[in-house]
Design a protein around this motif. Sequence first.
Motif, PDB file in Angstrom:
ATOM      1  N   PRO A 135      10.536  11.565   6.622  1.00 46.77           N
ATOM      2  CA  PRO A 135       9.090  11.261   6.546  1.00 46.77           C
ATOM      3  C   PRO A 135       8.828   9.778   6.297  1.00 46.77           C
ATOM      4  O   PRO A 135       7.904   9.197   6.885  1.00 46.77           O
ATOM      5  N   GLU A 136       9.650   9.165   5.445  1.00 47.05           N
ATOM      6  CA  GLU A 136       9.430   7.743   5.161  1.00 47.05           C
ATOM      7  C   GLU A 136       9.709   6.883   6.388  1.00 47.05           C
ATOM      8  O   GLU A 136       8.977   5.935   6.675  1.00 47.05           O
ATOM      9  N   ALA A 142       5.417   4.556  12.395  1.00 48.74           N
ATOM     10  CA  ALA A 142       4.001   4.583  12.761  1.00 48.74           C
ATOM     11  C   ALA A 142       3.384   3.196  12.585  1.00 48.74           C
ATOM     12  O   ALA A 142       2.702   2.679  13.476  1.00 48.74           O
ATOM     13  N   LEU A 143       3.634   2.588  11.439  1.00 50.87           N
ATOM     14  CA  LEU A 143       3.078   1.256  11.185  1.00 50.87           C
ATOM     15  C   LEU A 143       3.534   0.253  12.233  1.00 50.87           C
ATOM     16  O   LEU A 143       2.747  -0.543  12.741  1.00 50.87           O
ATOM     17  N   ALA A 144       4.821   0.266  12.548  1.00 51.06           N
ATOM     18  CA  ALA A 144       5.349  -0.715  13.500  1.00 51.06           C
ATOM     19  C   ALA A 144       4.854  -0.428  14.912  1.00 51.06           C
ATOM     20  O   ALA A 144       4.542  -1.355  15.665  1.00 51.06           O
ATOM     21  N   LEU A 197      10.537   3.776  -1.072  1.00 51.28           N
ATOM     22  CA  LEU A 197       9.557   2.987  -0.328  1.00 51.28           C
ATOM     23  C   LEU A 197       8.743   2.085  -1.247  1.00 51.28           C
ATOM     24  O   LEU A 197       8.251   1.038  -0.837  1.00 51.28           O
ATOM     25  N   SER A 198       8.606   2.519  -2.508  1.00 54.72           N
ATOM     26  CA  SER A 198       7.794   1.744  -3.444  1.00 54.72           C
ATOM     27  C   SER A 198       8.361   0.340  -3.654  1.00 54.72           C
ATOM     28  O   SER A 198       7.648  -0.562  -4.073  1.00 54.72           O
ATOM     29  N   ALA A 199       9.639   0.154  -3.338  1.00 52.73           N
ATOM     30  CA  ALA A 199      10.220  -1.181  -3.470  1.00 52.73           C
ATOM     31  C   ALA A 199       9.763  -2.117  -2.361  1.00 52.73           C
ATOM     32  O   ALA A 199      10.018  -3.310  -2.399  1.00 52.73           O
ATOM     33  N   TYR A 200       9.085  -1.548  -1.357  1.00 51.79           N
ATOM     34  CA  TYR A 200       8.733  -2.346  -0.183  1.00 51.79           C
ATOM     35  C   TYR A 200       7.233  -2.423   0.051  1.00 51.79           C
ATOM     36  O   TYR A 200       6.789  -2.604   1.175  1.00 51.79           O
TER      37      TYR A 200
END
Lengths: 228, 233
Positions: A135-136, A142-144, A197-200
Amino acid sequence: MRASAFIDAVLAIAGKDLAIEWRTKTAFASSLVFAILVLSILFVARDASVVSALDAAPGALWVTFTFAAMVGMNRAFLLERENRALEGLLLTPVPPAGIFVGKVVANLAFVAAIELLAIPLFIVFYDVPLWQRLPELLAVMALATFAFVPVGTLLGAMVVRTRFAELMGPLLLLPFLVPPIIGAVQVTAGILSGRPLSAYTGWLSLLGLFDLVFVTVSILLFDAILDR
Amino acid sequence: MTERAIPQLARRGTVIAMLGLAGLAAVYVRALMFTPIERVQGPAQKIFYLHAPAAWSGLIAFLVTGLFSLLYLIMKDRRLDRLAAASAEVGLAFGVVMLTTGPIWGKPIWGTWWTWDARLTSTLFIFLLFVGYFVLRNAVTDPDTRAAYSSVIGVLALALVPFIHVSVYWFRTLHPTPVVLKPDEPSLPSVMLVTLLASFLVFTVLYVGFTMQRYALAALRDAELEDALDVSG
């Protein structure tokens, strides 16, 4: 034009493009095979005793997606050259922005399909621990993809009328893909290394902002490239 | 432009460019003979007095291109596109200076001609983007279409540059950290700072002169083309 009518128009145009593609599936099949080939070649194009598959994986994945997207997006306005179809579209009550967004939606669907089909092969070829983090990865993809496609569609509309469209499209598009590719590779590498993901959040915000800016700017600029 | 205005602009541009070149010679003299050698980097550091101002001129050139591309899209005056293109060409020239002096400086200092650190990479990509600007311009024959397409690329590039800039700071980098344009005082000793600022001024003058000349050439070409069309049409 009312919002609902606009959306209907966008979906009609996207639907038309995807229906045309679905009939022959030529561009889709070619893009998919191309993606598989690029992924495979990048796997063997390294000294395997020095560079592990895991190290090479994020870059290989995003180079593959980039190339497949560029190849896939060429078809969008190529379709409209036959029988001067674009002029026909412009004669309809659909505003140019609607035509453009319709093309973008069709391209998004096309590119997303290729990316989704490439993922299982990526996991298998590179043997990366991705199933739990899927999922991540899809979120980053999706963003890219939202970063690649609007600008690629706009540039595609311009170069389709020049002689070396297949070369000029990538030539013009690649500099615009630098920030999203850097961000996407960083985050993908983090995902594959087990980092959350929170690291990014920085990179993800940058990608999100990029998407917002370039979707808006592309829609606004489309009008400028139409012959009047 | 009127009959006399184009040659007049060309002449003025030439004068300004000549002044710039004279200033450049003066900068060379000052940098090589009257500015001390930097302690850590040695004589190679002096390329800095060309490299940084060339980068600065390139940046101005590209910002002008982006701005005038945007203005063209709003006002549709072809002179704006002409200026954007002239500026882009001059920017490309300064870009070449920057991308060649950079590695020449880098080799003795970093031990390598090129690194793929973010700033070099970004600069290279922006440079290649403007090469693409000209490739597209040359591929389109109709002047109005060419102006529209170039302006679209110009505006897109304007939107892109901040994102490239941010990517620089978040990606590992070998490039020297800014010594002048940073929040606290410049860390350059004043004698070197004066040489550098003089060089910035000279490169700005060169940019203006070259762009005026290039604009005048483009205006002349367009005027001749229109005359030819009038005669044949």
